[in-house]
Design a protein around this motif. Structure first.
Motif, PDB file in Angstrom:
ATOM      1  N   GLU A  45      16.768 -16.949 -17.444  1.00  0.00           N
ATOM      2  CA  GLU A  45      15.899 -17.821 -16.885  1.00  0.00           C
ATOM      3  C   GLU A  45      14.725 -17.029 -15.513  1.00  0.00           C
ATOM      4  N   ILE A  46      15.364 -15.540 -15.482  1.00  0.00           N
ATOM      5  CA  ILE A  46      14.014 -14.973 -14.564  1.00  0.00           C
ATOM      6  C   ILE A  46      13.337 -14.731 -15.550  1.00  0.00           C
ATOM      7  N   VAL A  47      13.324 -14.228 -17.212  1.00  0.00           N
ATOM      8  CA  VAL A  47      12.676 -13.406 -17.932  1.00  0.00           C
ATOM      9  C   VAL A  47      11.370 -14.663 -17.623  1.00  0.00           C
ATOM     10  N   ALA A  48      11.767 -16.414 -18.403  1.00  0.00           N
ATOM     11  CA  ALA A  48      11.239 -17.233 -18.666  1.00  0.00           C
ATOM     12  C   ALA A  48       9.853 -16.917 -17.456  1.00  0.00           C
ATOM     13  N   PHE A  49      10.625 -17.189 -15.691  1.00  0.00           N
ATOM     14  CA  PHE A  49       9.867 -17.353 -14.566  1.00  0.00           C
ATOM     15  C   PHE A  49       8.468 -15.978 -14.677  1.00  0.00           C
ATOM     16  N   ARG A  50       9.238 -15.141 -15.447  1.00  0.00           N
ATOM     17  CA  ARG A  50       8.205 -14.002 -15.343  1.00  0.00           C
ATOM     18  C   ARG A  50       6.931 -14.290 -16.205  1.00  0.00           C
ATOM     19  N   ILE A  51       7.185 -14.487 -17.223  1.00  0.00           N
ATOM     20  CA  ILE A  51       6.464 -15.356 -18.272  1.00  0.00           C
ATOM     21  C   ILE A  51       5.207 -16.588 -17.892  1.00  0.00           C
ATOM     22  N   PRO A 198       5.494 -20.309 -25.461  1.00  0.00           N
ATOM     23  CA  PRO A 198       6.487 -20.735 -26.494  1.00  0.00           C
ATOM     24  C   PRO A 198       7.564 -20.438 -25.948  1.00  0.00           C
ATOM     25  N   VAL A 199       7.423 -18.939 -25.786  1.00  0.00           N
ATOM     26  CA  VAL A 199       8.849 -18.117 -25.937  1.00  0.00           C
ATOM     27  C   VAL A 199       9.806 -17.679 -24.049  1.00  0.00           C
ATOM     28  N   ALA A 200       8.633 -18.351 -23.672  1.00  0.00           N
ATOM     29  CA  ALA A 200       9.369 -18.895 -22.006  1.00  0.00           C
ATOM     30  C   ALA A 200       9.618 -20.068 -22.141  1.00  0.00           C
ATOM     31  N   ILE A 201       8.926 -21.148 -22.492  1.00  0.00           N
ATOM     32  CA  ILE A 201       9.405 -23.099 -22.594  1.00  0.00           C
ATOM     33  C   ILE A 201      10.700 -23.466 -23.062  1.00  0.00           C
ATOM     34  N   VAL A 202      10.810 -22.470 -24.236  1.00  0.00           N
ATOM     35  CA  VAL A 202      12.178 -22.665 -24.849  1.00  0.00           C
ATOM     36  C   VAL A 202      13.490 -21.976 -24.512  1.00  0.00           C
ATOM     37  N   GLN A 203      13.101 -20.685 -23.584  1.00  0.00           N
ATOM     38  CA  GLN A 203      14.280 -20.413 -22.746  1.00  0.00           C
ATOM     39  C   GLN A 203      14.924 -21.062 -21.663  1.00  0.00           C
ATOM     40  N   THR A 207      18.822 -22.333 -21.613  1.00  0.00           N
ATOM     41  CA  THR A 207      19.090 -22.416 -20.420  1.00  0.00           C
ATOM     42  C   THR A 207      19.380 -23.107 -19.788  1.00  0.00           C
ATOM     43  N   GLY A 208      18.634 -24.263 -19.503  1.00  0.00           N
ATOM     44  CA  GLY A 208      18.872 -25.454 -19.017  1.00  0.00           C
ATOM     45  C   GLY A 208      19.784 -26.465 -19.250  1.00  0.00           C
ATOM     46  N   ALA A 209      19.823 -26.574 -20.359  1.00  0.00           N
ATOM     47  CA  ALA A 209      20.671 -27.424 -21.180  1.00  0.00           C
ATOM     48  C   ALA A 209      22.319 -26.487 -21.966  1.00  0.00           C
ATOM     49  N   THR A 210      22.288 -25.315 -21.100  1.00  0.00           N
ATOM     50  CA  THR A 210      23.623 -24.641 -21.177  1.00  0.00           C
ATOM     51  C   THR A 210      24.096 -23.847 -19.990  1.00  0.00           C
TER      52      THR A 210
END
Length: 312
Positions: A45-51, A198-203, A207-210
């Motif tokens: 989640e942190i790296v997705a927000f970084r992007i 796109p990678v950040a959105i998938v992450q 993450t939200g689903a798990t």
């Protein structure tokens, strides 16, 4: 007969470049402490927000500096797009491994990666640019290989975190240096993070689903810190790109030790990570290799200046 006008001085540019480099590596040195404040967010989640936040911050900078026209022009060049896509992959690997290491209690091993990074830069010169190493450079590379073996044996685990960080950032810096004259810092980082969106959105979706997302569920301070990842991430990268365009490699190489020193002190003194004898010996060998590499860089720079002096 009139005397030619003196060439314009580059001291101001190099002085600014040195300030940019020290600021960039200083901010990188304190990154572990910042990411620890983001708990209980997961590394993904942190790296997705970084992007995503970095992309938003860069878009804001392009708007404020009226840089959209230049950015659009760069985005139409397929070679630039390809290079920035590759840079994006490398910086993504670096970000993800670094955050995983920080939240997993491996700040010291992360610092080792950035200590090794100058050696990786030298090795890239041999493998990619077909450069010939000087004797001290060969000694530094050999000692670094020995250090990795000592750490792996003494600590009982292969230092994959350190090598992943060193290799990813080493290749990233190589690409940024190759395109530095063509791509400005803000446009380059915007392209890199745009490729990674796109990678950040998938992450975030996975993450939200798990395990679930913490953003918005851990208080306003936590949410503000998550949003600030864009500024915290983009600022040192922009400073680094600006420094790389202004400084010779020798000066840039000398400043890069600041970040791992700060990270090492954070891991050992603040987080009390274990430092068995084998790891101390390994770090000592790495530091010896860096001393040899620094001496070699200074000698080469001094020889270059001496050779450039006009003859009587």
């Amino acid at each position: 007969m009139t005397r030619p006008a003196p060439a314009p001085s580059r001291v101001g540019g190099q002085g600014a470049g040195l300030a940019y480099a020290i600021s960039a590596y200083g901010l990188w040195g304190f990154l572990p402490g910042f990411f620890l404040l983001l708990a209980p967010a997961s590394p993904w989640e942190i790296v997705a927000f970084r992007i995503l936040m970095s992309l938003g911050f860069c878009a804001l900078l392009l708007t404020l500096t009226r840089g959209w026209r230049g950015f659009i022009g760069l985005s139409r060049q397929w070679r630039v797009l390809g290079m920035m896509a590759l840079a994006g992959v490398l910086i993504y690997v670096n970000w993800q491994v670094f955050v995983l290491a920080t939240l997993g209690g491996h700040v010291v091993e992360g610092a080792l990666g950035y200590f090794i990074n100058p050696i990786i830069t030298v090795a890239l010169g041999v493998v990619v640019l077909r450069e010939r190493l000087r004797p001290l450079q060969w000694a530094a590379v050999g000692i670094s290989v020995l250090a990795i073996v000592v750490i792996a044996v003494g600590y009982g685990a292969f230092p994959w975190i350190a090598l992943a960080l060193a290799l990813s950032f080493g290749f990233y810096g190589f690409i940024k240096k190759r395109v530095g004259a063509q791509v400005d810092a803000v446009s380059g980082l915007t392209l890199e993070t745009a490729w990674l969106t796109p990678v950040a959105i998938v992450q975030l979706l996975v993450t939200g689903a798990t395990v679930g997302l913490t953003f918005g569920n851990a208080g306003p301070v936590h949410a503000a810190l998550m949003i600030a990842t864009g500024v915290i991430t983009a600022t040192p990268l922009l400073l680094f790109a600006a420094a790389a365009r202004r400084l010779p490699l020798v000066a840039l190489g000398l400043t890069q030790y600041l970040a791992p020193v700060l990270q090492f002190l954070t891991g050992v003194l603040l987080l009390h990570e274990p430092m068995p004898t084998g790891r101390w010996i390994g770090f000592g060998l790495v530091w010896l290799a860096l001393v040899l590499l620094t001496v070699d860089m200074l000698r080469a720079a001094r020889s270059g200046r001496r050779a450039s002096l006009p003859t009587a």
